[in-house]
Design a protein around this motif. Structure first.
Motif, PDB file in Angstrom:
ATOM      1  N   GLN A 642       1.032  -1.401   0.240  1.00 40.76           N
ATOM      2  CA  GLN A 642       0.135  -0.009  -0.047  1.00 40.76           C
ATOM      3  C   GLN A 642       0.862   1.328   0.053  1.00 40.76           C
ATOM      4  OE1 GLN A 642      -0.805  -2.819   1.850  1.00 40.76           O
ATOM      5  NE2 GLN A 642      -2.744  -3.219   0.297  1.00 40.76           N
ATOM      6  N   PRO A 651      -2.533  -7.902   0.179  1.00 35.65           N
ATOM      7  CA  PRO A 651      -2.380  -7.811   1.636  1.00 35.65           C
ATOM      8  C   PRO A 651      -0.781  -7.438   1.999  1.00 35.65           C
ATOM      9  CG  PRO A 651      -2.780  -9.879   1.187  1.00 35.65           C
ATOM     10  CD  PRO A 651      -2.937  -9.310  -0.279  1.00 35.65           C
ATOM     11  N   ASN A 652      -0.670  -6.605   2.836  1.00 34.44           N
ATOM     12  CA  ASN A 652       0.622  -6.461   3.644  1.00 34.44           C
ATOM     13  C   ASN A 652       0.718  -7.427   4.421  1.00 34.44           C
ATOM     14  OD1 ASN A 652       2.789  -5.360   5.110  1.00 34.44           O
ATOM     15  ND2 ASN A 652       1.935  -3.438   5.326  1.00 34.44           N
ATOM     16  N   ARG A 653       1.898  -8.259   4.400  1.00 33.81           N
ATOM     17  CA  ARG A 653       2.216  -9.429   5.190  1.00 33.81           C
ATOM     18  C   ARG A 653       3.203  -8.985   6.193  1.00 33.81           C
ATOM     19  NH1 ARG A 653       0.124 -13.692   2.128  1.00 33.81           N
ATOM     20  NH2 ARG A 653       0.088 -14.798   4.136  1.00 33.81           N
ATOM     21  N   ALA A 654       3.531  -7.912   6.529  1.00 33.71           N
ATOM     22  CA  ALA A 654       5.019  -7.457   7.452  1.00 33.71           C
ATOM     23  C   ALA A 654       5.873  -8.633   7.317  1.00 33.71           C
ATOM     24  CB  ALA A 654       4.002  -7.479   8.849  1.00 33.71           C
TER      25      ALA A 654
ATOM     26  N   TYR B 148     -12.018  -7.148  -1.277  1.00 37.50           N
ATOM     27  CA  TYR B 148     -11.077  -7.944  -1.184  1.00 37.50           C
ATOM     28  C   TYR B 148     -11.186  -9.251  -0.944  1.00 37.50           C
ATOM     29  CZ  TYR B 148      -8.586  -3.714   0.636  1.00 37.50           C
ATOM     30  OH  TYR B 148      -8.035  -2.399   0.774  1.00 37.50           O
ATOM     31  N   PRO B 207      -4.831 -15.366   3.313  1.00 39.43           N
ATOM     32  CA  PRO B 207      -3.682 -14.536   3.973  1.00 39.43           C
ATOM     33  C   PRO B 207      -4.103 -13.770   5.112  1.00 39.43           C
ATOM     34  CG  PRO B 207      -4.557 -13.774   1.869  1.00 39.43           C
ATOM     35  CD  PRO B 207      -5.334 -14.866   2.194  1.00 39.43           C
ATOM     36  N   ALA B 208      -3.181 -13.297   5.657  1.00 38.69           N
ATOM     37  CA  ALA B 208      -3.413 -12.503   6.911  1.00 38.69           C
ATOM     38  C   ALA B 208      -3.740 -10.738   6.464  1.00 38.69           C
ATOM     39  CB  ALA B 208      -2.182 -12.367   7.919  1.00 38.69           C
ATOM     40  N   TRP B 209      -4.888 -10.320   6.676  1.00 40.61           N
ATOM     41  CA  TRP B 209      -5.157  -9.130   6.653  1.00 40.61           C
ATOM     42  C   TRP B 209      -5.112  -7.938   7.618  1.00 40.61           C
ATOM     43  CZ3 TRP B 209      -6.050  -8.230   1.544  1.00 40.61           C
ATOM     44  CH2 TRP B 209      -6.631  -9.282   0.657  1.00 40.61           C
ATOM     45  N   ASN B 211      -2.533  -6.329   8.882  1.00 42.45           N
ATOM     46  CA  ASN B 211      -1.766  -5.126   8.520  1.00 42.45           C
ATOM     47  C   ASN B 211      -2.273  -4.130   7.409  1.00 42.45           C
ATOM     48  OD1 ASN B 211       0.453  -5.923  10.342  1.00 42.45           O
ATOM     49  ND2 ASN B 211       0.751  -7.568   8.766  1.00 42.45           N
ATOM     50  N   THR B 212      -3.416  -4.567   6.686  1.00 42.87           N
ATOM     51  CA  THR B 212      -3.885  -4.101   5.648  1.00 42.87           C
ATOM     52  C   THR B 212      -5.116  -3.443   5.879  1.00 42.87           C
ATOM     53  OG1 THR B 212      -3.166  -5.902   4.251  1.00 42.87           O
ATOM     54  CG2 THR B 212      -4.452  -4.244   3.211  1.00 42.87           C
TER      55      THR B 212
END
Lengths: 681, 243
Positions: A642, A651-654, B148, B207-209, B211-212
């Motif tokens: 982003q 998605p931001n997966r860190a 999403y 997936p993990a969201w 952080n988004t």
């Protein structure tokens, strides 16, 4: 009879003590009226009802403990809020009452604001200080602001939020419609921040219309625009046959030719429908233009006009010149200059000219126009304000042609003439006026728009947000709209970008369309070799998309000019494209990246690297990503997508630097054999 | 003499007014036929914002005892206050159907609509139709879902959106699968959205969201999932029925 009365009189007031006693009793009784009125008030009734309802619930004790009797008030002097709604709406803050359907006891649905921070009437209107249902909800003689029906409540978000707000599709869409249906061409809307709402409908100039179409088509269009194209946003002015005849006569007589916008037909329009359909498809005309299919569904984009019956409209020689280079007829058109060759123009024009409707012009028979008709037509064009939307040579765009709507959301009801049988509320008036303007006054100039009920509700919502409060809020309470940039690329490359209308689809530095990726930082992201090959022959990156980059038949020097400009100018300040190598990563790191890609992060859900096993259909195909993107871009993208492209759905997966570096190494190893060989040649 | 004539005038007047009012108080529509069953044809289980007109009209059909469509039966619609039908009553057409446009009420929750008709013995028969109205939070969730989630979670493709559902080795749950999703608590759903499938020993394809999406956005998504789940999660939302 008289005797009886006299006896009764003396019974009550016979002597002074008796009279004193009786008068005292009368006074006492009248004094009791006020407390008893209070005791039997509506809000007490509702509070008792609440306690009764709560008693049988499992969480009764908690709810009873939260309950506070008496008049409840939210007082916010800075914004003029004195709201006593919670006196009856007792459970507004009790989240456990979300499943209660009995009003006034439901909890308030979750919103991003605290109730105590804004009160109730800021959003719902109505009379906050009132303590009876009818005074609070309905308009009274002293207070004409009734509660806003729930379907328009998003208008109140728009009072403070000047730009699009997440979670309020109706307000956002209504504002978009005000601009895209050209409402603001006639009605001035000054926004509270001082800006004026700008139209986005881009109505065509009529100064050269005789080059493009026939008088018969203009006549048919004026009589019923939606008969030509169901998606036309041009409203129906309900013109008489004579008026439509005279306006068409004036427009044809007033039109001046442009040299080069019609061509002696160089290539005979082809009659090969298969070749035409495939060229129409390859050129992705449908990304912008819609066509009604056999089932009656209109399929395609809405950037350009619908083409279902275009063959009944345009002159073949104009169409061919337009396909060759649309900028000659209209320099500002969103249509790209495709650089089609003669054969392609013949194929495409033949395909489009075959899209006719024999019914459209069947009954239009116009005699040659007379000077009187032309003069009358000119007067009608002025009267109906045609020049508010369309450029018409010799006719000035009228100022403030229609009433200003900057504060329509606070229009006093006393100033409104309602239709018989219509509820006397502002939203009903606004919605009614949009739905059928001429029902209010015969001879009203406002035309009939073709809108669905949902669109009418949306526009009404947006108009209600234009109110006195919006104009009097302290700046600290408002949320500004994102500023619109006027960015235009400079120099020779800028001319090319304008010529091909790149920014109809691509956004660059805050300006442009949203159909294709933002190119602001494209220079940091792609490899030069890939970019030049792509510009020459755009292939598919995202298989799931129906809108793709068309082929523009660019020359080598044009491709080089564009590539140089993109790589030099559109650089991200946070990505140094040369900071990581394009190849030569250790095999161990590549293998680790592969495991992370398919295991921990399971990127194959959305992306394809190995086209034999992967099926992910959402993100771009990555089979040759190592030949396309720079390693530095991939690394930064994996770290925080982003940050590089706001709003992207990846998605931001860190990711840790180590993971991101390994996946970068794996992806850079995907050079896509064949294509790369081709690119080298 | 005066009194009786006055009474006579009064009687005549009251009779006249009651007669005049009679046609108005009964529906203007007179059924020409009666059915034995009423069924929903289309328009059930739609989702719209509060106060919005449903995208598709609600269509019901009246059948006789052999299951054939009945033309000319009177169908009346009713629901909780705030719901608007256009029209509110009509006679079935030649295919035995009545079509009405429905605008939902002003509160978020489930709305139970009733379509009723009469059989030959004037016994009412009815069918229930369920629709869902979204408040702010669910609307936000719906927007996020469109952006999403539903590319994978919705198996249906549209012209604008090709579904990725069939491409996934482990199939995601469509959000209306109440039978499965109602077993997850809000905390479960928050965990799986924030930290991805492995947080609940599910597939890493999810997936993990965290952080988004913001906390409020994830709550909005859960509110939306609860709003569209079929069957509904018991006690999560209000249901508005016809009074």
């Amino acid at each position: 009879m008289k005797g009886k009365l006299k006896a009764f009189w003396s019974l009550l007031f016979g002597d002074s003590v008796r009279a004193f006693g009786v008068v005292s009793l009368v006074f006492l009784a009248s004094l009791a009226i006020a407390p008893s009125k209070n005791y039997f008030s509506e809000w007490r009734h509702y509070q008792r009802g609440y306690l009764k309802m709560v008693r049988n619930r499992a969480d009764a004790v908690t709810l009873q403990r939260h309950f506070q009797g008496g008049i409840q008030q939210i007082w916010l002097p800075e914004i003029g809020v004195v709201d006593r709604c919670e006196s009856c709406h007792v459970g507004l803050k009790e989240s456990s009452l979300a499943n209660v359907s009995l009003q006034p006891y439901r909890n308030h649905p979750v919103i991003p604001h605290k109730l105590g921070e804004f009160g109730c009437t800021i959003c719902h209107r109505g009379q906050g200080a009132a303590t009876t249902v009818s005074e609070a909800h309905n308009s009274t003689l002293a207070w004409e602001q009734p509660v806003l029906p729930a379907k328009y409540v998003e208008s109140s978000c728009g009072t403070c939020h000047r730009g699009p707000v997440p979670g309020t599709p109706r307000l956002n869409e209504g504002r978009r419609l005000l601009a895209s249906y050209g409402c603001v061409n006639c009605h001035t809307i000054k926004l509270a921040d001082g800006a004026t709402m700008k139209p986005t409908d881009n109505p065509p100039s009529l100064s050269h219309i005789a080059d493009k179409t026939s008088r018969e088509w203009i006549y048919a269009w004026l009589k019923d625009p939606q008969a030509y194209a169901t998606t036309a946003t041009m409203p129906n002015f309900k013109l008489s046959d004579d008026d439509a005849r005279d306006i068409s006569a004036f427009l044809m007589a007033n039109s001046t030719p442009i040299s080069g916008d019609t061509l002696a037909i160089s290539a005979k329009p082809s009659s090969d429908p298969t070749a035409g359909a495939s060229l129409y498809g390859e050129s992705f005309c449908a990304s912008c233009h819609a066509v009604q299919n056999a089932a009656g569904n209109v399929v395609g984009g809405d950037v350009g006009p619908e083409l279902t019956r275009v063959g009944s409209k345009v002159k073949p020689e104009w169409l061919q010149a337009w396909l060759r280079n649309p900028r000659i007829y209209n320099d500002g058109t969103p249509m790209p200059h495709y650089r089609f060759n003669d054969g392609q123009i013949a194929t495409l024009s033949g395909f489009l000219l075959a899209k006719t409707d024999s019914d459209l012009l069947a009954n239009v028979h116009l005699d040659p126009s007379t000077p009187q008709q032309v003069a009358h037509g000119k007067r009608l064009v002025s009267d109906y304000g045609c020049a508010s939307c369309h450029e018409i040579a010799g006719i000035k765009k009228p100022d403030n042609f229609a009433p200003e709507l900057s504060r329509i959301g606070s229009k006093p009801i006393t100033q409104i003439l309602f239709l018989a049988g219509m509820p006397h509320t502002l939203p009903d008036y606004i919605a009614g006026k949009i739905k059928q303007p001429r029902a209010f006054t015969t001879g009203l100039k406002m035309p009939q728009f073709t809108l669905t009920q949902t669109q009418i509700d949306d526009i009404t919502t947006a108009l209600l947000s234009l109110n006195d409060r919006a104009n009097s809020l302290p700046p600290s309470m408002t949320v500004a709209a994102p500023s619109e940039s006027n960015y235009q690329p400079a120099g020779q490359a800028g001319k090319l970008i304008h010529d091909m209308a790149c920014m109809t689809c691509h956004r660059i530095n805050g300006h442009g369309g949203d159909m294709a990726p933002d190119l602001s930082w494209e220079g940091s992201s792609v490899q030069r070799q890939w970019l030049t090959a792509f510009l020459k022959n755009p292939n598919t990156l995202r298989p799931a998309l129906i809108r793709r980059m068309p082929k523009f038949n660019l020359t080598d020097s044009e491709v080089n000019q564009l590539s140089d400009y993109i790589l030099a100018v559109y650089q991200s300040p946070t990505v140094d494209r040369d900071s990581m190598p394009l190849s030569g990563y250790p095999a161990g790191q590549v293998e680790l990246g592969k495991q992370l890609f398919y295991g921990k992060y399971s990127c194959q859900a959305c992306h394809i690297v190995d086209s034999n096993t992967d099926k992910g259909y959402i993100g771009p195909t990555l089979t040759q990503v190592g030949s396309r993107l720079t390693a530095a871009w991939i690394f930064q993208w994996l770290k925080d997508p982003q940050a590089l492209r706001a709003g992207t759905i990846e998605p931001n997966r860190a990711m840790s630097d180590e993971d991101a570096r390994a996946i970068t190494a794996f992806l850079m190893s995907q050079k896509g054999g064949k294509q790369q060989e081709a690119a080298k040649k | 003499m005066k009194l009786p004539s006055g009474i006579l005038v009064l009687t005549v007047l009251s009779f006249a007014t009651s007669c005049a009012r009679k046609p108005a108080s009964i529906s203007a529509l007179q059924p020409t036929a009666y059915g034995n069953a009423i069924v929903e044809s289309s328009g059930d289980k739609q989702v719209a914002q509060i106060g919005a007109t449903l995208h598709d009209p609600v269509v019901v059909q009246v059948n006789d005892d052999k299951g054939n469509a009945v033309t000319g039966a009177l169908v009346e619609f009713s629901a909780a206050s705030g719901v608007v039908f256009d029209p509110v009553s009509a006679l079935t057409d030649s295919s035995g159907q009545v079509t009405t446009n429905v605008s939902l009420g002003g509160m978020s929750g489930r709305y139970e609509l009733t379509a009723s008709t009469f059989d030959k013995s004037h016994k009412p028969i009815e069918v229930k139709i369920n629709e869902t109205a979204l408040g702010y939070q669910q609307t936000l969730g719906r927007q996020l879902n469109e952006k999403y989630c539903e590319r994978c979670h919705n198996p249906e493709s549209t012209v604008e959106r090709v579904s990725n559902y069939d491409n996934l080795a482990v199939k995601p749950h469509p959000f209306n699968e109440g039978g499965t999703l109602n077993k997850f608590t809000d905390a479960d759903l928050t965990a799986i959205i924030s930290y991805g499938g492995p947080a609940l020993n599910k597939s890493a394809l999810m997936p993990a969201w965290g952080n988004t999406l913001s906390k409020a956005e994830i709550q909005g998504l859960i509110a939306y999932i609860r709003a569209v789940s079929d069957p509904p999660l018991h006690g999560s939302e209000a249901t508005f029925k016809s009074n």
